[in-house]
Design a protein around this motif. Sequence first.
Motif, mmCIF file in Angstrom:
data_model
loop_
_atom_site.group_PDB
_atom_site.id
_atom_site.type_symbol
_atom_site.label_atom_id
_atom_site.label_comp_id
_atom_site.label_asym_id
_atom_site.label_seq_id
_atom_site.Cartn_x
_atom_site.Cartn_y
_atom_site.Cartn_z
ATOM 1 N N LYS A 1 -0.912 8.049 1.619
ATOM 2 C CA LYS A 1 -1.177 6.895 2.482
ATOM 3 C C LYS A 1 0.059 6.019 2.573
ATOM 4 C CE LYS A 1 -6.084 6.572 1.996
ATOM 5 N NZ LYS A 1 -7.001 5.970 2.857
ATOM 6 N N TYR B 1 4.205 2.601 15.296
ATOM 7 C CA TYR B 1 3.468 3.803 15.670
ATOM 8 C C TYR B 1 3.930 4.343 17.017
ATOM 9 C CZ TYR B 1 0.322 2.575 11.886
ATOM 10 O OH TYR B 1 -0.190 2.280 10.653
ATOM 11 N N SER C 1 5.643 6.034 12.352
ATOM 12 C CA SER C 1 4.541 6.964 12.185
ATOM 13 C C SER C 1 4.239 7.625 13.525
ATOM 14 C CB SER C 1 3.298 6.235 11.668
ATOM 15 O OG SER C 1 2.230 7.138 11.504
ATOM 16 N N LYS D 1 1.832 9.750 15.662
ATOM 17 C CA LYS D 1 0.452 10.218 15.776
ATOM 18 C C LYS D 1 0.392 11.104 17.005
ATOM 19 C CE LYS D 1 -1.855 6.465 13.442
ATOM 20 N NZ LYS D 1 -3.071 5.660 13.406
ATOM 21 N N SER E 1 1.140 11.554 11.079
ATOM 22 C CA SER E 1 -0.251 11.276 10.743
ATOM 23 C C SER E 1 -1.072 12.552 10.780
ATOM 24 C CB SER E 1 -0.844 10.263 11.718
ATOM 25 O OG SER E 1 -0.179 9.041 11.598
#
Length: 171
Positions: free
Chosen positions: A56, A65, A132, A134, A162
Amino acid sequence: MSMFRRHRRHDVPALNTASLPDLIFTVLFFFMIVTHMRQVTLKVQYQVPAGTELTKLTKKSAVTYIYIGARSEEQGARSKEQGARSKEQGARSGDSFIQMNDKLVSVDEIQDYVIAERNTMSPDDASAMTVSIKADRMVPVGIITDVKQSLRKANALRINYSAVSRSEAKE
């Protein structure tokens, strides 16, 4: 004569508001706890891939993101009504779209967005900045590679992908 005395009018006493600030702060605290602040309106759809070795993210304030996937149906309907925009056409990579914050971007714009995000962060968060990604499980690897190259140009070298655990993916 005392029976014919005039009666004084009785007024209703004033409302005691001494406990009102306590009540207001209690209600305010309740709404702060139960309200979830959504920062980004997703314009792309993605299915997160499954993985086995997952960790995590610890410091969420230092995370930026990038969403990569197909255009969401709601956004696709809006686009048809408004007509195709040249900027969104530039953001299109095959059937995949790249979203940062609330905007669809092209691979060329990622570097500028990441630098702008870093400039808005505190110095501690900027030094620990993590990007991150995604991405949908069916996004071509070439698009991920192009995004990584743009991040490298922006000196954003901490990249997180992710994923969900395999047990969650089976459910």
